[in-house]
Write a protein that holds these residues in place. Structure first.
Motif, mmCIF file in Angstrom:
data_model
loop_
_atom_site.group_PDB
_atom_site.id
_atom_site.type_symbol
_atom_site.label_atom_id
_atom_site.label_comp_id
_atom_site.label_asym_id
_atom_site.label_seq_id
_atom_site.Cartn_x
_atom_site.Cartn_y
_atom_site.Cartn_z
ATOM 1 N N THR A 683 51.396 23.506 61.617
ATOM 2 C CA THR A 683 50.069 23.660 62.306
ATOM 3 C C THR A 683 49.950 23.091 63.554
ATOM 4 O O THR A 683 50.846 22.467 64.298
ATOM 5 C CB THR A 683 49.076 22.950 61.363
ATOM 6 N N VAL A 684 49.184 23.989 64.366
ATOM 7 C CA VAL A 684 48.873 23.371 65.793
ATOM 8 C C VAL A 684 47.489 23.497 65.920
ATOM 9 O O VAL A 684 46.581 24.234 65.325
ATOM 10 C CB VAL A 684 49.537 24.815 66.804
ATOM 11 N N THR A 685 47.032 22.539 66.836
ATOM 12 C CA THR A 685 45.337 22.163 67.016
ATOM 13 C C THR A 685 45.213 22.643 68.393
ATOM 14 O O THR A 685 45.769 22.419 69.405
ATOM 15 C CB THR A 685 45.294 20.649 66.847
ATOM 16 N N ALA A 697 47.371 27.115 61.036
ATOM 17 C CA ALA A 697 48.496 27.494 60.637
ATOM 18 C C ALA A 697 49.484 28.359 61.247
ATOM 19 O O ALA A 697 49.048 29.741 61.769
ATOM 20 C CB ALA A 697 49.022 27.754 59.179
ATOM 21 N N ILE A 698 50.825 28.269 61.718
ATOM 22 C CA ILE A 698 51.509 29.174 62.505
ATOM 23 C C ILE A 698 52.418 29.761 61.833
ATOM 24 O O ILE A 698 53.320 29.247 60.931
ATOM 25 C CB ILE A 698 52.044 28.529 63.997
ATOM 26 N N LEU A 707 48.472 32.524 69.494
ATOM 27 C CA LEU A 707 47.482 31.697 68.980
ATOM 28 C C LEU A 707 46.107 31.870 69.563
ATOM 29 O O LEU A 707 45.150 31.765 68.978
ATOM 30 C CB LEU A 707 47.944 30.220 68.987
ATOM 31 N N ILE A 708 46.190 31.919 71.030
ATOM 32 C CA ILE A 708 44.870 31.883 71.649
ATOM 33 C C ILE A 708 44.075 33.077 71.274
ATOM 34 O O ILE A 708 42.895 32.872 71.178
ATOM 35 C CB ILE A 708 45.250 31.687 73.370
ATOM 36 N N GLU A 709 44.670 34.089 71.288
ATOM 37 C CA GLU A 709 44.179 35.428 70.767
ATOM 38 C C GLU A 709 43.674 35.406 69.391
ATOM 39 O O GLU A 709 42.460 35.718 69.365
ATOM 40 C CB GLU A 709 45.091 36.629 71.092
ATOM 41 N N ARG A 710 44.253 34.731 68.562
ATOM 42 C CA ARG A 710 43.813 34.450 67.322
ATOM 43 C C ARG A 710 42.313 33.681 67.189
ATOM 44 O O ARG A 710 41.613 33.816 66.518
ATOM 45 C CB ARG A 710 44.670 33.950 66.241
ATOM 46 N N ALA A 711 42.517 32.621 68.096
ATOM 47 C CA ALA A 711 41.315 31.800 68.269
ATOM 48 C C ALA A 711 40.266 32.361 69.139
ATOM 49 O O ALA A 711 39.098 31.659 69.125
ATOM 50 C CB ALA A 711 41.718 30.463 68.832
ATOM 51 N N ARG A 798 55.470 24.803 68.058
ATOM 52 C CA ARG A 798 56.101 24.135 67.112
ATOM 53 C C ARG A 798 55.021 23.307 66.282
ATOM 54 O O ARG A 798 53.897 23.315 66.760
ATOM 55 C CB ARG A 798 57.081 23.062 67.779
ATOM 56 N N ASP A 799 55.399 22.963 65.210
ATOM 57 C CA ASP A 799 54.694 22.116 64.392
ATOM 58 C C ASP A 799 53.958 20.818 65.090
ATOM 59 O O ASP A 799 54.781 20.146 65.697
ATOM 60 C CB ASP A 799 55.139 21.590 62.969
ATOM 61 N N GLY A 800 52.770 20.547 65.246
ATOM 62 C CA GLY A 800 52.148 19.246 65.594
ATOM 63 C C GLY A 800 51.620 19.508 67.122
ATOM 64 O O GLY A 800 51.173 18.621 67.646
ATOM 65 N N ASP A 801 51.997 20.729 67.628
ATOM 66 C CA ASP A 801 51.481 20.905 68.808
ATOM 67 C C ASP A 801 50.051 20.847 69.012
ATOM 68 O O ASP A 801 49.191 21.196 68.123
ATOM 69 C CB ASP A 801 52.089 22.413 69.465
ATOM 70 N N THR A 802 49.556 20.603 70.490
ATOM 71 C CA THR A 802 48.247 20.474 70.578
ATOM 72 C C THR A 802 47.833 20.929 72.008
ATOM 73 O O THR A 802 48.680 20.527 72.885
ATOM 74 C CB THR A 802 47.713 19.024 70.400
ATOM 75 N N LEU A 803 46.891 21.911 72.194
ATOM 76 C CA LEU A 803 46.294 22.521 73.461
ATOM 77 C C LEU A 803 44.908 22.171 73.634
ATOM 78 O O LEU A 803 44.295 22.341 72.624
ATOM 79 C CB LEU A 803 46.571 23.876 73.396
#
Length: 914
Positions: A683-685, A697-698, A707-711, A798-803
């Motif tokens: 997962t990425v937050t 979930a990635i 991921l930004i596009e998915r958000a 990667r798992d645990g990344d945060t933006l």
């Protein structure tokens, strides 16, 4: 009447004549007022009339005071022997820290007093046969017509004189004769008068008490005294004096001898002769003595007067107690050569009762045994525990005929019978099922009992209390015969040690522990067995759902390990593994195998007999969800135990047949691989200014741009240039650096405190340490807008990344070594120095030459390099004024972590502003 009363009061007032009881009774019949008026008139105290003139108390000096029994003889005779009745020898008693039992000489306590005066006793009752003589005093009270008191002494001529009668010869009269004589004289010579006659002070006589008296000497005693009185006033007899040969000497001749045993044992005072002036009571030394101890009524040391048999000694001691066992009596005897010996004596035989005792003998009469024969005992969770009579053919349900004999919630599946082998007195145990015995009384479950059996019934909700039995079984152990106990530990109701019963199986041991708990691993249990002759420990894998394994017969010292299906096993195996390693030598290989990888409980396990790979996997709790089920790797250690060794790696097929047939050897290691590309959800937050922030979930290889596009992209307020991207593994690395810096700062602080001249450095270090302790690593990774949004160059997640994307920020922050760290609204015309001045300027700890700027995207701009320092300030930037640590060479680590600290500060501030 008035004349009579007046006479009473006058007599009372003059104290010449004491009024009689009849006169006082007549006076008391008057009204209270008249009594008080008469008493007031004549000055008489009415309370004195309530006292009887005949009740005068004779005050005597205390002739004898009590003395300690220790002054009497206490002879310790109990040496070297002990009995089954609790009689202890001196040696046995000292081992237990107790005082040894002693025998006391019989009768000495009766006269254990200490004379306090040599005055005669005057409170001795006067018998009617007492003969009057010169020196005696008599009291004569006349009442009736006249009221007079006379105290008359018998003179040397044996006469007394009264005014009314004249001289009267009374010497030689008995006291009863004297009273009759006086009454006749008064009746004849005094009309209307009666006489009341009592004895006054009696004449005293002087005697001698000599020999083994406590206080020998000359004593003045009453003329009524006898031999026993003399013994009493002299304090009794010493420990070496005779009680059976007390002599009364008169004019140099023995008049009589007195045996105190007649008085003490029979109450016979026929030889207790009255004393005359000049008599001598002589106490010779004690004669021959014998002792008797044990089950008699009066155990003591007795003095012999003549030849004494064993039966006569028993009679002296009051006879045998009901608990006596005369068949096992013994005589301790002193031999002529100075040694001691023991003579066995069966006193149930008449000829042995007539055996003659010698001086110094001690006769010991032992008791019957406490243990009962021909009985069975019932103990435990029953309403009526106790003892039952044994009869041939007695069975279990004869003692427990129905379920109503048991308390609530009994354990019907497990009980034990403790049996004592009749010839060797060792214990063994038999288990039984009370449920089967009650439902199938004709089966073998209804155990036939034997004499002295003990039946234990247990509760289902209480642990078994068997410490006494287990201790006895351990005490019976020998080199070639281990203690008959077994043990069960782990996931059962009542783990612990239990007696090994006849033909006991694994399932019986489980029942002894009541039952397995929920979530027990039924596919793997381990039975540990010791081979004491070879000094090795062997193991068997037990499947608790397999009838054949459950019926395996147990041996002494077996131990069953039961595991939870969800619990770790390493703690239970720790002692086992250490034991196996300690037994390893050239003859006994190290019987351990290991398994790692994708099993539930990887680790090292004991190698059981004929253990297959399937058994090891079961021991490890089975496969995990991600285990690779095609092949596994087996690493085998091979050696000739002489000069060579090697490891052999071989693939093992994971089909069911191979798992069952692949046998393991000592030191084998199994590696269970992971299914390729197996992973848990990563997962990425996304936080802050996104259309749809949250945790996502990635997919493997997914980029940040995707991921930004998915958000849904950014919101209108997003300050993309100030985005903060953090990564978990970077956070861990930074935290290691921070922790290391904290340790070094603490060492420097201690050094500064030791060196008194470094107080300024100490303050600096303390300030830096406080700042460091408040900092938590952020793990920030610097990325630009292209790395965020360009699909071709975007960062792979990667798992645990945060933006974190904050809102548009028009402020510029100034932090570090300034007087007023603050945030200022961005001003296009301001320079770097203007912002620092707005924060109060540099303080005394500032390193002004090392000021740097953390741009909104995290990039650091400093004055190092060949082309100068770009001091342009943009919205969202942070100006950092670091601490000058050059005076403290040991703090070079601070420069390494400064950027981590301030980057973390910026990140925390960004999160707080969301």
């Amino acid at each position: 009447m008035l004349l009579l009363l007046t006479s009473i009061l006058l007599n009372q007032q003059a104290q010449a004549v004491t009024p009689s009881q009849e006169q006082i009774s007549q006076f008391k019949q008057l009204p209270k007022a008249q009594q008080q008026a008469l008493a007031t008139q004549y000055g008489v105290n009415l309370s004195e009339l309530n006292q009887n003139v005949n009740s005068e108390k004779v005050t005597n000096p205390q002739v004898v005071s009590s003395r300690s029994v220790d002054d009497a003889v206490v002879t310790e005779v109990d040496k070297g022997l002990s009995s089954a009745t609790g009689m202890q020898s001196d040696g046995d008693a000292k081992k237990e820290g107790k005082k040894a039992r002693v025998l006391k000489p019989f009768g000495y306590e009766l006269f254990a007093g200490s004379p306090s005066t040599f005055a005669p006793a005057t409170d001795v009752p006067v018998p009617s046969e007492y003969v009057l003589g010169p020196g005696d005093t008599v009291k004569v009270q006349l009442f009736g017509k006249e009221y007079k008191n006379y105290e008359l002494a018998v003179d040397r001529n044996g006469t007394i004189t009264m005014p009314e009668t004249g001289p009267m010869q009374v010497v030689g009269m008995s006291f009863s004769e004297f009273k009759s004589f006086i009454n006749e004289q008064i009746d004849q010579k005094v009309i209307g008068a009666k006489a009341n006659v009592t004895m006054g002070e009696l004449r005293s006589i002087r005697i001698f008490i000599l020999g083994e008296a406590y206080k020998p000497g000359a004593y003045t005693v009453s003329s009524l005294s006898s031999i026993t009185h003399a013994l009493f006033v002299s304090g009794g007899i010493t420990e070496v004096g005779s009680l059976r040969n007390i002599q009364l000497k008169r004019k140099g001749r023995v008049v009589t001898t007195f045996d105190l045993y007649d008085l003490l044992l029979k109450g016979d005072t026929s030889n207790d002769t009255n004393l005359l002036p000049g008599d001598v009571v002589f106490i010779p030394p004690v004669g021959e003595t014998v002792g008797i101890d044990g089950e008699v009524k009066r155990p003591a040391i007795y003095e012999l007067k003549q030849t004494t048999t064993a039966q006569q000694l028993i009679n002296l001691a009051g006879g045998l107690l009901t608990t006596a066992y005369p068949n096992a009596s013994k005589v301790e005897r002193l031999r002529s050569d100075g040694t001691r010996t023991v003579v066995d004596l069966d006193l149930s035989k008449s000829k042995n009762k007539k055996i003659q005792l010698q001086s110094g003998d001690i006769l010991r009469v032992y008791s019957v045994l406490d243990e009962m024969e021909n009985i069975v005992k019932l103990e435990g969770h029953v309403h009526r525990p106790g003892t039952f009579a044994f009869e041939t053919g007695l069975k279990l349900i004869d003692v427990i005929p129905s379920i109503t004999e048991l308390k609530a919630n009994p354990d019907l599946e497990y009980g034990i019978i403790v049996r004592e082998e009749p010839n060797i007195r060792t214990l063994s145990a038999i288990h039984f099922s009370l449920k089967q015995a009650l439902t199938q009384p004709e089966s073998n479950a209804n155990v036939e009992l034997a004499p002295r059996d003990k039946i234990y019934v247990f509760a289902a909700d209480q642990s078994r209390q068997l410490n006494g039995l287990l201790n006895r079984l351990r005490a019976q152990a020998r080199l070639d015969e281990p203690a008959k106990t077994v043990d069960i530990t782990g996931h059962v109701r009542y783990a612990g040690e239990y007696p090994l019963t006849a033909n006991m199986q694994v399932q019986d041991l489980v029942k002894a522990a009541y039952d397995l708990k929920l979530e027990t691993d039924l596919d793997y249990a381990l039975l540990k067995r010791r081979d004491f002759a070879k000094n090795i420990t062997e193991f068997d894998v037990i499947k608790l759902n397999n009838a054949q394994d459950l019926s395996k017969t147990l041996q002494p010292q077996d131990k069953l390990y039961v595991f939870s299906i969800n619990g770790k096993r390493d703690s239970m195996f720790a002692d086992l593994i250490a034991e196996i390693k300690s037994q390893t030598n050239k003859q006994n290989q190290q019987k351990l195998v290991s398994i790692n990888g994708q099993v539930r409980f990887p680790g090292t396990y004991p190698l059981a007999e004929n253990m297959a790979l399937a058994d090891l996997i079961a021991a490890a709790g089975g496969f995990t969800e991600s285990s690779y089920m095609i092949t596994a790797n087996l690493s085998r250690f091979k050696t000739n135990l002489t000069d060579s060794s090697e490891f052999e790696i071989m693939p093992i097929s994971m089909d069911e047949q191979s798992l069952k047939t692949t046998k393991l050897e000592p030191r084998d290691t199994i590696s269970i691989q992971t299914i390729p590309e197996w992973r848990d959800h990563e997962t990425v937050t996304l936080m802050g200014e996104f259309k749809f922030p949250g945790t996502y979930a990635i997919n493997k290889g997914e980029t940040l741009a995707q991921l930004i596009e998915r958000a849904g992209g950014f919101s209108d307020k997003a300050f993309v240039d100030a985005s903060i991207f953090t990564r978990s593994y970077l956070k861990e690395k930074e935290q290691v650096l921070l922790n290391d810096a904290e340790r070094k700062l603490r060492r420097e602080l201690v050094s500064s405190q030791i060196n008194a001249g470094d107080s300024q450095n100490a303050e600096t270090v303390l300030a830096l340490l406080s700042q460091l302790e408040a900092t938590k690593a952020s793990g920030r990774m610097i990325i630009n807008k292209q790395q965020m949004l360009d699909f071709t160059t975007s960062v792979k997640l990667r798992d645990g990344d945060t933006l974190i994307v904050p809102q548009i920020n028009q402020a510029v922050s100034i932090i570090g070594e300034v007087y007023a760290p603050t945030a200022q609204v961005h001003n296009n015309g301001w320079s770097l120095d203007d912002y620092i001045d707005a924060a109060g300027g540099f303080n005394q700890l500032a390193e002004s030459s090392d000021v740097y700027i953390i741009k909104a995207n995290g990039r650091v701009v400093s004055n190092t390099g060949w082309f100068g320092f770009d001091t342009s300030i943009a919205p969202g930037d942070t100006i950092v004024v670091p601490t000058n640590v050059d005076p403290i060479p040991a703090l070079t680590i601070w420069k390494e972590v400064t950027s981590i600290i301030y980057q973390s500060t910026v990140a925390v501030a960004a999160v707080a502003a969301l």
